[in-house]
Design an enzyme around this catalytic site. Structure first.
Site, PDB file in Angstrom:
ATOM      1  CD  GLU A 153      26.766   6.955  62.090  1.00  0.00           C
ATOM      2  OE1 GLU A 153      26.382   7.368  63.191  1.00  0.00           O
ATOM      3  OE2 GLU A 153      27.837   6.335  61.920  1.00  0.00           O
ATOM      4  CB  SER A 173      32.314  18.905  63.515  1.00  0.00           C
ATOM      5  OG  SER A 173      31.918  18.979  64.865  1.00  0.00           O
ATOM      6  NE  ARG A 206      16.788  10.724  49.731  1.00  0.00           N
ATOM      7  CZ  ARG A 206      16.714  11.968  50.200  1.00  0.00           C
ATOM      8  NH1 ARG A 206      17.665  12.820  49.964  1.00  0.00           N
ATOM      9  NH2 ARG A 206      15.678  12.358  50.911  1.00  0.00           N
ATOM     10  CG  MET A 257      20.612  22.904  52.998  1.00  0.00           C
ATOM     11  SD  MET A 257      21.453  22.519  54.555  1.00  0.00           S
ATOM     12  CE  MET A 257      20.040  22.249  55.609  1.00  0.00           C
ATOM     13  NE  ARG A 258      17.383  17.114  48.001  1.00  0.00           N
ATOM     14  CZ  ARG A 258      16.084  17.006  48.265  1.00  0.00           C
ATOM     15  NH1 ARG A 258      15.450  17.966  48.907  1.00  0.00           N
ATOM     16  NH2 ARG A 258      15.423  15.933  47.898  1.00  0.00           N
ATOM     17  CB  ILE A 259      19.885  13.013  52.947  1.00  0.00           C
ATOM     18  CG1 ILE A 259      19.627  13.844  54.208  1.00  0.00           C
ATOM     19  CG2 ILE A 259      20.448  11.641  53.306  1.00  0.00           C
ATOM     20  CD1 ILE A 259      18.588  13.260  55.125  1.00  0.00           C
ATOM     21  CB  THR A 293      30.795   7.601  56.646  1.00  0.00           C
ATOM     22  OG1 THR A 293      30.045   8.058  57.769  1.00  0.00           O
ATOM     23  CG2 THR A 293      32.289   7.770  56.898  1.00  0.00           C
ATOM     24  CG  ASN A 320      30.962  27.466  55.834  1.00  0.00           C
ATOM     25  OD1 ASN A 320      31.954  27.537  56.555  1.00  0.00           O
ATOM     26  ND2 ASN A 320      29.731  27.412  56.320  1.00  0.00           N
ATOM     27  N   GLY A 380      26.088  30.319  50.986  1.00  0.00           N
ATOM     28  CA  GLY A 380      27.461  30.126  50.505  1.00  0.00           C
ATOM     29  C   GLY A 380      28.530  30.902  51.248  1.00  0.00           C
ATOM     30  CG  HIS A 383      26.856  18.980  61.524  1.00  0.00           C
ATOM     31  ND1 HIS A 383      25.645  18.886  60.865  1.00  0.00           N
ATOM     32  CD2 HIS A 383      26.585  18.876  62.841  1.00  0.00           C
ATOM     33  CE1 HIS A 383      24.689  18.731  61.758  1.00  0.00           C
ATOM     34  NE2 HIS A 383      25.222  18.716  62.964  1.00  0.00           N
ATOM     35  CG  ASN A 434      28.756  18.184  55.801  1.00  0.00           C
ATOM     36  OD1 ASN A 434      28.450  19.182  55.144  1.00  0.00           O
ATOM     37  ND2 ASN A 434      28.021  17.748  56.814  1.00  0.00           N
ATOM     38  CG  ASP A 458      25.295  15.489  60.043  1.00  0.00           C
ATOM     39  OD1 ASP A 458      25.883  15.885  59.017  1.00  0.00           O
ATOM     40  OD2 ASP A 458      24.145  15.868  60.342  1.00  0.00           O
TER      41      ASP A 458
HETATM   42  C1  GRF Z   1      26.470  26.297  57.826  1.00  0.00           C
HETATM   43  O1  GRF Z   1      26.072  26.569  59.134  1.00  0.00           O
HETATM   44  C2  GRF Z   1      26.996  24.895  57.700  1.00  0.00           C
HETATM   45  O2  GRF Z   1      27.633  24.447  58.867  1.00  0.00           O
HETATM   46  C3  GRF Z   1      25.741  24.095  57.492  1.00  0.00           C
HETATM   47  O3  GRF Z   1      24.922  24.913  56.686  1.00  0.00           O
HETATM   48  C4  GRF Z   1      25.293  26.262  56.883  1.00  0.00           C
HETATM   49  C5  GRF Z   1      25.645  26.800  55.513  1.00  0.00           C
HETATM   50  O4  GRF Z   1      25.932  28.170  55.520  1.00  0.00           O
HETATM   51  N1  GRF Z   1      26.052  22.813  56.919  1.00  0.00           N
HETATM   52  P1  GRF Z   1      26.579  28.844  54.250  1.00  0.00           P
HETATM   53  O5  GRF Z   1      25.675  28.504  53.064  1.00  0.00           O
HETATM   54  O6  GRF Z   1      27.955  28.295  54.079  1.00  0.00           O
HETATM   55  O7  GRF Z   1      26.582  30.308  54.538  1.00  0.00           O
END
Ligand code: GRF
Length: 212
Positions: free
Chosen positions: A147, A140, A69, A94-96, A145, A18, A16, A113, A111, A149
């Site tokens: 697709e 990025s 899912r 981390m789930r699609i 969408t 971000n 977490g 990435h 998102n 990423d």
């Molecule tokens: C980050 O690198 C983000 O780009 C990717 O997963 C990581 C998450 O890190 N999608 P955090 O949980 O925000 O520290």
């Protein structure tokens, strides 16, 4: 006069950091959002602690409790929509997600990435960048969408790949930039400055990637 704040829900699976950058920017009044809730599919995600510390509501929707899912995503939508967000952000989730989920939030699902998309979609981006011998790497923020990423990119940040880098060193350099660009992209959205035009994102009517 206080500005109207955009209601936001964040989805996480782990550390977490971000999310923390968004919480901090919102707290500094840099970012006109109200984080209504943080949802995690992982009950022990450290990001849930960060949210609680900031006084934000948290919910766990554990994917292991659902047979498919589709059922998991339907449960997520149910919880998210209860908070009536104008924007949903994936921050290390981390789930699609199914196309149904993504389409339900069309134009209001973002998102982050850890690569310069369209390079290196998917996982292990830092090691793959090193293996490919690229000189520049980065992160990025994009609209989601169906697709993976593949949605229109809002903003990117670049970092050099340095001699002797391993995946962890490179990830740390990229992460610092992630913490700058995610709040920035969300701010633009909250200020009503972003539009999607075909596959591009426009910021104030001009291609956003040309305006760094
Ligand atoms: C980050 O690198 C983000 O780009 C990717 O997963 C990581 C998450 O890190 N999608 P955090 O949980 O925000 O520290």
């Amino acid at each position: 006069m206080s500005r109207r704040r955009l209601p936001l829900v964040a989805l996480i699976s782990g550390r977490g950091s971000n999310l923390q950058s968004i919480i901090d920017a919102a707290g500094d009044d840099d970012l006109p959002v109200e984080i209504r809730a943080v949802l995690s599919n992982e009950p022990d995600a450290y990001g849930l602690k960060r949210a609680r510390r900031a006084g934000i509501e948290t919910r766990v929707v554990n994917h292991r409790d659902y047979e498919s899912r589709h059922d998991f995503d339907a449960a997520l939508v149910n919880v998210i929509d209860g908070f009536e967000p104008g924007l949903v952000v994936l921050a290390g989730f981390m789930r699609i997600l199914t196309a149904d989920f993504v389409n339900h939030y069309h134009g209001r699902l973002m998102n982050i990435h850890p690569s310069l998309l369209p390079d290196f979609p998917g996982v292990d981006t830092h090691q793959r960048a090193l293996d490919a011998g690229v000189k520049e790497h980065g992160a990025s923020v994009h609209f989601v969408t169906p697709e993976l990423d593949g949605g229109p990119v809002i903003i990117q940040a670049r970092v050099p790949v340095k001699k002797g880098d391993d995946a962890d060193a490179l990830a740390a350099r990229v992460l610092e930039k992630e913490h700058l660009i995610y709040p920035r992209a969300i701010k633009w959205f909250a200020e009503g400055r972003l539009e999607i035009d075909d596959k591009r994102v426009l910021l104030d009517g001009k291609p956003s990637l040309d305006q760094r």
